[in-house]
Design an enzyme around this catalytic site. Structure first.
Site, PDB file in Angstrom:
ATOM      1  N   SER E   7       0.561  -0.975  -0.073  1.00  0.00           N
ATOM      2  CA  SER E   7       0.506  -0.081  -0.065  1.00  0.00           C
ATOM      3  C   SER E   7       1.118   0.953  -0.101  1.00  0.00           C
ATOM      4  CB  SER E   7      -1.184   0.227   1.566  1.00  0.00           C
ATOM      5  OG  SER E   7      -1.658   1.205   1.457  1.00  0.00           O
ATOM      6  N   HIS E  32      -1.497  -1.315  -4.256  1.00  0.00           N
ATOM      7  CA  HIS E  32      -2.516  -0.999  -3.322  1.00  0.00           C
ATOM      8  C   HIS E  32      -2.650   0.535  -3.417  1.00  0.00           C
ATOM      9  CE1 HIS E  32      -6.359  -2.061  -1.569  1.00  0.00           C
ATOM     10  NE2 HIS E  32      -6.352  -0.923  -0.468  1.00  0.00           N
ATOM     11  N   ASP E  34      -4.709   4.154  -2.033  1.00  0.00           N
ATOM     12  CA  ASP E  34      -5.952   3.810  -0.950  1.00  0.00           C
ATOM     13  C   ASP E  34      -6.094   5.503  -1.129  1.00  0.00           C
ATOM     14  OD1 ASP E  34      -6.387   1.865   0.826  1.00  0.00           O
ATOM     15  OD2 ASP E  34      -3.858   1.816   1.537  1.00  0.00           O
ATOM     16  N   MET E  36      -8.448   8.286  -0.160  1.00  0.00           N
ATOM     17  CA  MET E  36      -9.830   8.686   1.130  1.00  0.00           C
ATOM     18  C   MET E  36     -10.182  10.412   0.551  1.00  0.00           C
ATOM     19  SD  MET E  36      -7.414   7.750   3.910  1.00  0.00           S
ATOM     20  CE  MET E  36      -6.775   6.322   3.572  1.00  0.00           C
ATOM     21  N   HIS E  65      -8.559   1.481  -3.839  1.00  0.00           N
ATOM     22  CA  HIS E  65      -9.369   1.550  -2.661  1.00  0.00           C
ATOM     23  C   HIS E  65     -10.309   2.237  -2.516  1.00  0.00           C
ATOM     24  CE1 HIS E  65      -9.933   0.122   1.572  1.00  0.00           C
ATOM     25  NE2 HIS E  65     -10.925   0.357   0.702  1.00  0.00           N
ATOM     26  N   MET E  67     -12.517   4.861  -0.692  1.00  0.00           N
ATOM     27  CA  MET E  67     -13.254   5.418   0.728  1.00  0.00           C
ATOM     28  C   MET E  67     -13.253   6.176   0.479  1.00  0.00           C
ATOM     29  SD  MET E  67      -9.560   3.726   3.281  1.00  0.00           S
ATOM     30  CE  MET E  67      -8.494   3.334   1.972  1.00  0.00           C
ATOM     31  N   MET E 136     -11.705  -5.470   5.557  1.00  0.00           N
ATOM     32  CA  MET E 136     -10.609  -3.844   6.301  1.00  0.00           C
ATOM     33  C   MET E 136     -10.301  -5.084   7.724  1.00  0.00           C
ATOM     34  SD  MET E 136     -10.633  -1.936   4.313  1.00  0.00           S
ATOM     35  CE  MET E 136      -9.633  -0.940   5.115  1.00  0.00           C
ATOM     36  N   GLY E 144      -1.209   2.040   9.468  1.00  0.00           N
ATOM     37  CA  GLY E 144      -0.347   1.766  11.480  1.00  0.00           C
ATOM     38  C   GLY E 144      -1.212   1.244  12.145  1.00  0.00           C
ATOM     39  N   ASP E 174      -6.979  -5.877   4.580  1.00  0.00           N
ATOM     40  CA  ASP E 174      -6.524  -5.125   4.198  1.00  0.00           C
ATOM     41  C   ASP E 174      -6.164  -4.045   5.631  1.00  0.00           C
ATOM     42  OD1 ASP E 174      -5.684  -1.975   4.086  1.00  0.00           O
ATOM     43  OD2 ASP E 174      -7.786  -1.347   2.552  1.00  0.00           O
ATOM     44  N   GLY E 175      -5.335  -4.528   6.437  1.00  0.00           N
ATOM     45  CA  GLY E 175      -5.071  -3.298   7.432  1.00  0.00           C
ATOM     46  C   GLY E 175      -3.766  -4.373   8.267  1.00  0.00           C
ATOM     47  N   GLY E 176      -3.256  -3.997   9.571  1.00  0.00           N
ATOM     48  CA  GLY E 176      -2.490  -4.704  10.034  1.00  0.00           C
ATOM     49  C   GLY E 176      -1.663  -5.909  10.039  1.00  0.00           C
ATOM     50  N   GLY E 196       1.041  -2.902   4.463  1.00  0.00           N
ATOM     51  CA  GLY E 196       1.799  -0.610   4.427  1.00  0.00           C
ATOM     52  C   GLY E 196       2.944  -0.977   4.834  1.00  0.00           C
TER      53      GLY E 196
END
Lengths: 215, 215, 215, 215, 215, 215
Positions: E7, E32, E34, E36, E65, E67, E136, E144, E174-176, E196
């Site tokens: 990402s 990826h 993002d 927003m 993606h 958002m 998600m 982060g 997606d995430g962590g 990321g």
């Protein structure tokens, strides 16, 4: 002699073809089409689909009045279905200059509509860019309302603004125009008159258009 | 035999009276009226004014489908102009139960409409309160689309939900219904069929309605 | 002598009845009621329910100030619960003329409220239609702010506009009015003064109202 | 024995201190505070300012129910003015998990509120994260409504979900709770009961709370 | 072996070209991106302009993606600037089926993104239409964050749904995602991993991608 | 000599550090940062994250231009990531005075931005409160547009307003500034010039800045 723009909003929607053909046979130059979305005004009237049908029959200029939120989303769709003019409201267009340019870039005439409470001077920085100023002389949303008297002053102010700015916009008056007040409205500076019930409520609509034109 | 609900969206808007009278003369029980605001769906169709005209002529039940944001603002207006049913979307009603009660308290039948991507089970806590489930078998906004195949499964799931919950709602299918697929749709559990181009695009619309009814 | 309108926003909400009765016993003519929705302003204060309780006790004119989005949705509800005046903001009413007519058609006095950054001349085409201009001399949303100095000029400009347009609106000043600046505000042209902490924060609120009135 | 949460919405707002002190003297554990913004629900009740006054007097846990759009904008403000619990609606929180974490990170208890039409299973992926499920047994917006019968099934479904997911949330029921139906509601799985008119409309509110607690 | 989608949100925006070239030189298949808008999520990241620059350099599949609110307004713009995949959120798309068809009709792969609180079965009627499910595993809006543990269950539920419905969608997480939890995530059914800080925060990002791929 | 504010929107985003360092080495005093949310303007550019990176390298004043809805939600975030100035649009701020005070209370310079169609006089009641007037000489949303000629008149009107009101705001011009028209713009009263493609599209950007400064 003013341009006459009969408003289809006052026609018999069961027999639209007859209404459109009556206008064809009259001295009216424009056909006024009131699009309402139930958000900017508290009523939903009709949209592109109805205009597409009207376009098949009409021989007049289609003067589309968008009483809708974020009108630029629909410019393309209205062009495709037959709009010749697109009028949009200063009250709901935070990027009005861009919207007006976009309408003109599509080859259409662009109008700015202004609600009864909005001062004429709000138009000072857009007047040179528009082809039409559509002055609401009633509150948008419904037909059959009475002409708001202070509109006469507003027409004069807008006329003066056009002169001062060396602009070329036509002034079109929308709402409560009757055989009785048409002359005064034209004398104040109007170039065009929208007429709904005065035309479609008349026994002889073609004659009513003739009288308005010669008011 | 399914209830047939011809959708006026596919009619000739230049001659609405003829379209409405054709439906009057047919075996259709309902007249489906698609109201779009250009916000919930990317199209503006027509609103209360057109329905008021239709009501003067129709002898059928007016089945109004509100594809609009915050529909409760307009319930009263649609009732006044002639709605017998009001269908609203679960996707845009965060207070759906209240809205449904309000429609019923006005003496009208209440329907919940559900978009293609929304699962049938989302209706589990409202199914006992509604008179109609309006299953969108195309995406709302335009006529003339093709029936989405997985709707057949969804109809079965909703039918099962109605049985499980001891509910009484009718299942009405909206979009892409044709003479070819009507039988399968009814077999899956549909009680009513909306039909637009299948009816109004037919050489003999009354006969098309007859065939749909006997599919 | 100015009309005094104590603002309940500064009262002790644990003992509203005492606050309302204090105002009853004073020379104040109006009771100012600040309704905030957390959308138009960054605070939620109270709504129709609280006003309904206040109305049971007050003997004064209920001057309701709607700091809310799309206020026309709530006109009926505020009338029912006891509003005598309804003030709405020009900044959030794209159909201001219609909203003002609607308030007056319900038999109430109509006010237009104007935020600190909005020029006085924005009111030129609505000033003849309103009963009150509510000039915000602080930013709406919270009590206890200091009077914005340029409001003095704005009051004079609005007064001049009223004279030029042969209008009859009262000028009401809302925010930061104190015993120290009241005289200057009245001298500039104010007809009425909203006062919150100056009244409810005083040792003797009735005396404070008396002093404001005679400032 | 259920936790009892008298709802201040049914109290006499002219004498809030008395109402709060009555609750202090009762067996109620929580004080339920209904915040409405006129957008998510068609009513405006009260906001942080009223809660700040209540907090000065109450000895009970402040159970704040936010019936407002985008509630996260106001978390901080409600915390400052005294909220111990913040309940937010699944119907208006597209980022519900984040909002719940934010409430908990502020040291408060977090609740998810669910409207009558929303299925219990919608909570399956948030149930482990919340301290409270606030089940609406009437439509949010007004006091004095009747208990919606299918809520009993919903309580059972949520209870089952809590067990299945090894979650710890309390189930709180809001709307139409009476001395007659309290026992059945508790038997279905409720841990807490909001009560408005049943408490504040009683001759002896403290006794009514006692009876509800022992229903 | 999972598809790896670094990402860009975690890259050094002062030296984007280096970041993109590092990804080019790695075993990652997707990049990826993002987007927003500060409305659907409480952050503004970047939009089409940045993607257009990235597209000039990247040799990988651009996995965009969105958002953002009403994403369909921007499909065309993202296609033009280089998107290969467009992922949109079920939480903000009341006409999800239509939006997905529109993405596919433009020749792109379509993904549906689902927030932590939304149950897997909400996807039951769209799963056959999408190419990707973007799960998600943190709340959208910021990089982060830590992986939400119950995502493992959700991946299994979605995998089961795909099998039951005979669908073909890839599951992207997606995430962590870290070197520590990647194996467990893949074992649960994930086909692709967004990463990321695990990539861009590593001393050797290319090696980190290699390890993730072989987790 | 005008202040020069190169706009990063026209820079090469693959090599932002180089772009920022070029500006560092030039005579430019400010770095103009255009934040777009895809709602107020039909484009998404970048947000706080990118500004945070820029801040690590730049030695210039960060002049942030928020083309976003409800900008006050993000003031804190932009301050943290390095904004020195925050410019907000009069067209999207119904509580403009409050927003301007809030920016200044954070220790930043506050600017009001004004779109091409908005008259200069709309600023009359805010001009004394702002540090900067950011006059849009193109429509906000995209780089590379042509200067709108009537901006020259608007600059003069704003200059006159500043003098009349004894205000101290700087006039900054944004859009279509070139080496050809810079002198005329400065002569009309501009204190600062935003320049995008004129700088970043030049063979020698540092020289272009020098020429603009000495135009």
């Amino acid at each position: 002699m003013a341009i006459i723009a009969p408003s289809l909003l006052a026609a018999n929607f069961l027999k639209l073809q007859e209404a459109v053909e009556m206008v064809n046979s009259s001295e009216a130059e424009w056909l006024h089409l009131d699009v309402m979305d139930g958000q900017f005004v508290p009523n939903i009237s009709f949209g592109p689909m109805v205009i597409e049908f009207v376009k098949k029959v009409t021989t007049k200029v289609c003067d589309v009045h968008l009483m809708i939120e974020e009108p630029s989303r629909y410019f393309e769709q209205f062009k495709k279905t037959g709009a010749d003019h697109i009028n949009i409201h200063i009250e709901t267009c935070p990027r009005l200059h861009q919207d007006i340019q976009q309408i003109k870039a599509m080859g259409l005439k662009a109008g700015v509509a202004i609600n009864p409470h909005s001062p004429a001077w709000l138009l000072s920085d857009i007047i040179r860019d528009v082809d039409i100023v559509l002055v609401m002389s009633v509150n948008p949303g419904f037909g059959g309302q009475r002409f708001i008297p202070h509109t006469i002053d507003k027409i004069k102010e807008i006329k003066q603004l056009i002169v001062e700015k060396d602009a070329h916009a036509l002034i079109n008056i929308d709402g409560g125009v009757t055989l009785e007040n048409a002359a005064e409205i034209v004398a104040a500076g109007a170039d065009a008159l929208v007429a709904g019930s005065t035309v479609f409520g008349a026994k002889d609509p073609v004659a009513a258009i003739h009288k308005l034109k010669n008011a």
